[in-house]
Design an enzyme around this catalytic site. Structure first.
Site, PDB file in Angstrom:
ATOM      1  CB  VAL A 256      -0.872  -0.220   1.197  1.00  0.00           C
ATOM      2  CG1 VAL A 256      -1.886  -1.242   1.270  1.00  0.00           C
ATOM      3  CG2 VAL A 256      -0.343   0.135   2.556  1.00  0.00           C
ATOM      4  CD  GLU A 257       0.123   5.256   3.029  1.00  0.00           C
ATOM      5  OE1 GLU A 257       1.005   5.878   3.321  1.00  0.00           O
ATOM      6  OE2 GLU A 257      -1.097   4.944   3.987  1.00  0.00           O
ATOM      7  N   GLY A 258       1.949   3.053  -2.359  1.00  0.00           N
ATOM      8  CA  GLY A 258       3.397   3.066  -3.202  1.00  0.00           C
ATOM      9  C   GLY A 258       3.902   1.680  -2.823  1.00  0.00           C
TER      10      GLY A 258
END
Length: 835
Positions: A498-500
């Site tokens: 997640v988040e990149g």
């Protein structure tokens, strides 16, 4: 003086001038003085000519106006032609956040006072009280096994989180929020991290990138006054929809649209947006009442102006909107936190739903990247730091009390290696998370450090979970209420993704953003070219040339002397580590420019080269944070083995990356030059030694002050199932148990025990009877072993307790009973006939 001596003097002078980054006028005077002195001493003509040439070149280059018009101007013209076009989204991403310690590392000569003078605040009284009370209570309520079995947190847990404002840590007190510092938010999340990835995600996401933060920074007063109090008391549950099937890590390629049009809203025709979207992986979506949504906004009818593609925009959508489908769930591995898709077809919203109103149309990307740089520095790094503390506390204690081959397994070298890795990684993670969080509280918006922490701390969490699994062995692979390891192990891939995604973060984001944002001259050169400012470009260009030559000189000198003569702010046992970072920072800065020089625009597409540069930067950043953390904790002498372990690990990994970089540069002569300048004597550091590994294990597997500092902030309470509480109790007694184990072992070797008496409980009882142990020792050991057995036992369930059983095998006893029954009936019949 001989000509050779003068030649050596000239070379030393050139290296010294470059090392000190002397300006061109001073360099001209120094070389001119050497030339005159050599001429007067009848040095060889060849040397005099060479020295005159150097003097003339430096002298001409020191005339800035002449230099700009004759030398820089043609370079400027070429540069403007080859300078790649930068999209608005790329430009926005580069401008987001601030440059902090990452800039010092890119400069190749870190100003240590900037880090050493960095504040070291303690939590506010209200923050500490929240940790000691509300967070402690929440931790006591968590049962991760039941959450996984039921697929959701129980109602009482949801209610407690909402009622006690866990969703409102970032919201100011004027709206009823907690207004916590970044350091306090990190402390809360770290305390939850070891207990439940589900609870961590549920609490962490609303306090990271989401409607709350976006409203605070960009919302209108009406939006703030309406939503923020409702987010505080739990009437509203937020989620944020960014990623979709065709736009995951590449968030700038959103296919979701909002088209400006007129429509009906609350009985009136208003100007608004007709939206179509398809989002997935949205945390809290299934239970959210308000959806923050990123989309691309278009105005084909020019109702707002002359522009058709207005750009990425962010709006808030109430759950009950007609056409929006929300409520289905994804099923994440390892953790049943609420996560799901959001669909929308022809959903109409008024323009007032845009965060910040119509004035913020098209400003969504700027809003997102500015918020993301802060959020990524807190939530996911906190999971890595908190998970590390939990692993130290549980795996270390387990290894200390679990005995095999007559000794604690913490004494087995094969087990010591992962134990030390857990302790070392945890120390690094805690340091990086804490010091970076304080930088946010001090006004920084560290975009590059956020990528460093996101990648490195979640990767570290992956290794921590693997090592913890290996140490616990069978007790970690059997699911059940007593397995406290499996949850962290199985949920790690979520943080990695997640988040990149981590692959993207390492190969593209960390260095790609830092190379332009943090380099002292690249961005000024680009800005001067855009503004067609020759004087500014000339200043930046020749500053860049001086920077390159300085780093060439510094890399060579520091690498050959192992930075022995550099000044650092520390004395004592850590002084050498600051010096080593000085050396490596020069090596890194040189590598950056050599990569840019040799690859130019292709560097953007050489992702493995970028990844190795990102690794170098990351190791320097984490090492700096670790040293600062040791200073902030009062330079605890007992903790030095942890510092030494961390430095050996990070420095050896830095040299791995540097070696890989030099070997894989496509322009081989440049690669050879980099290696000659940065590692002229070969590699200078080794991975942590076996002796150091043993020291770290001894420090962190017993009830020591070092262990206490390392696991501070974890949940230690007695809720009937907390392994930390049980291990704390065992560790306070294990030193008393050791000599008793030894007595039993000596008696066994002496043949005092019956060889068939194998259980420890019987040996304790018989030992008391034979006078080997005192009654007090026997009573102590029976109670101690009972608690040990409770911690090493695994769960087991009835045969059909985990689901229907397809095949049943009758036992031998059951078969024998079945065969005897007919015989019994026959005997009874004969008895009746006889009667």
């Amino acid at each position: 003086m001989t000509t050779t001596t003068w030649a050596v003097l000239l070379v030393v002078a050139l290296i010294g001038l470059a090392y000190k980054k002397a300006n061109l006028k001073i360099s001209t005077l120094v070389i001119a003085a050497i030339t005159v002195a050599a001429y007067l001493s009848d040095a060889a003509t060849g040397f005099i000519v060479t020295s005159v040439i150097f003097t003339a070149v430096f002298g001409v280059l020191s005339l800035s106006t002449f230099r700009a018009n004759t030398i820089t101007r043609p370079i400027f013209a070429i540069y403007k032609k080859i300078l790649p076009e930068m999209s608005e989204t790329e430009s926005t991403a580069l401008e987001a956040g601030t440059v902090w310690w990452d800039g010092e590392l890119f400069a190749g000569k870190p100003d240590w006072h900037k880090l050493m003078d960095h504040p070291n605040p303690q939590l506010r009284p209200d923050e500490q009280a929240f940790l000691d009370n509300e967070v402690e209570t929440l931790c006591s309520m968590i049962n991760e096994y039941e959450i996984k079995e039921n697929g959701d947190m129980p109602v009482e847990l949801w209610d407690y989180i909402k009622a006690n404002r866990f969703f409102a840590m970032i919201i100011p007190k004027e709206y009823g929020g907690l207004a916590f510092s970044a350091q306090a938010q990190s402390a809360v999340l770290q305390k939850l991290a070891g207990l439940s990835s589900t609870v961590l995600s549920t609490v962490g996401v609303p306090n990271s990138l989401g409607p709350g933060e976006l409203l605070l920074k960009y919302g209108t007063e009406d939006q703030k006054n309406h939503y923020l109090p409702r987010l505080v008391d739990g009437r509203e549950i937020p989620c944020f929809g960014l990623t979709g099937p065709r736009a995951g890590s590449d968030a700038t390629s959103l296919p979701d649209t909002g088209v400006v049009c007129k429509g009906m809203w609350e009985g009136e025709e208003v100007l608004g947006l007709k939206m179509n979207f398809n989002k997935r992986y949205i945390t809290l979506a299934p239970v959210a009442t308000v959806v923050g949504l990123a989309f691309r906004m278009f105005d084909p009818e020019k109702l707002l102006g002359d522009k058709n593609d207005i750009g990425i925009t962010v709006a808030l959508l109430p759950r009950e909107l007609e056409g929006m489908d929300i409520g289905n769930r994804h099923n994440p591995i390892g953790s049943p936190f609420m996560n799901g898709p959001i669909f929308g077809k022809d959903v109409f919203i008024p323009l007032s739903f845009i965060i910040g109103g119509a004035a913020n149309a098209g400003q969504g990307w700027r809003m997102l990247v500015e918020c993301l740089s802060v959020g990524r520095c807190i939530t996911l790094p906190s999971s890595g730091a908190g998970g590390g503390k939990y692993a130290v506390a549980t795996a270390g204690a387990y290894a200390r009390i679990r005995r095999q081959f007559g000794i604690p397994i913490s004494k087995l070298e094969g087990v010591q290696e992962p134990l030390a890795r857990i302790a070392g990684n945890s120390y690094i993670n805690s340091a990086a998370a804490r010091v970076t969080a304080i930088s946010i509280d001090n006004g920084e918006k560290p975009s590059v450090p956020s990528a460093i922490l996101k990648y490195n701390l979640t990767e570290s969490a992956r290794q921590l979970s693997i090592d913890s699994m290996d140490i616990h062995g069978g007790s970690a692979i059997m699911r059940g209420p007593n397995n406290y390891v499996e949850s962290g192990y199985s949920s790690v891939p979520v943080a990695i993704t997640v988040e990149g995604a981590n692959i993207l973060t390492r190969t593209m984001i960390t260095f790609g953003q830092g190379a332009i944002r943090c380099h002292p001259f690249v961005l000024p050169e680009m800005n001067a070219a855009k503004e067609n400012n020759l004087a500014a470009f000339d200043k930046a260009l020749f500053g860049h040339f001086g920077f390159i030559f300085s780093n060439i000189a510094r890399s060579f000198v520091l690498s050959t002397t192992n930075a022995a003569f550099t000044s650092v702010p520390a004395s004592g046992p850590t002084k050498k580590h600051y010096k080593q970072i000085n050396r490596y920072a020069a090596n890194f800065a040189l590598s950056v420019d050599m990569a840019m020089f040799s690859l130019q625009g292709d560097l953007k597409f050489r992702e493995l080269i970028s990844a190795r540069l990102a690794d170098m930067l990351s190791k320097l950043y984490l090492a700096s944070m670790t040293l600062k953390h040791w200073e902030d904790q009062g330079r605890q002498k007992d903790d030095l083995p942890l510092v030494e372990y961390a430095m050996a690990k990070l420095f050896s990994e830095f040299e791995d990356a540097l070696d890989g970089f030099a070997k894989n540069l496509p322009a081989r002569p440049v690669g050879w030059l980099v290696r000659a300048l940065t590692m002229p004597l070969g590699r200078s550091v080794s991975k942590p030694s076996d002796k150091l590994v043993a020291k770290v294990v001894d420090l962190t597997t017993g009830a020591t002050a070092t262990r206490e500092r390392l696991i501070t902030g974890t949940y230690r309470g007695d809720n009937g199932r907390n392994p930390m509480f049980k291990y704390d109790s065992l560790l306070t007694r294990v030193d008393q148990a050791d000599p008793i184990y030894k007595k039993i072992g000596i008696a066994l070797k002496a043949g005092q025990y019956d060889e068939s008496n194998l259980t420890i409980e019987n040996r304790i009882t018989d030992g008391v009877a034979m006078g080997i142990l005192t009654q007090e020792e026997g009573d102590f050991m029976i109670a101690f072993e009972k608690d040990v057995l409770e911690m090493v036992n695994v769960d087991h369930f009835p045969l059909e307790g985990l689901g229907p059983v397809s095949v049943k095998h009758e036992s031998t006893k059951d078969t024998a009973k079945a065969e005897k029954k007919p015989a019994k009936k026959k005997a009874d019949k004969k008895t009746e006939e006889a009667s």
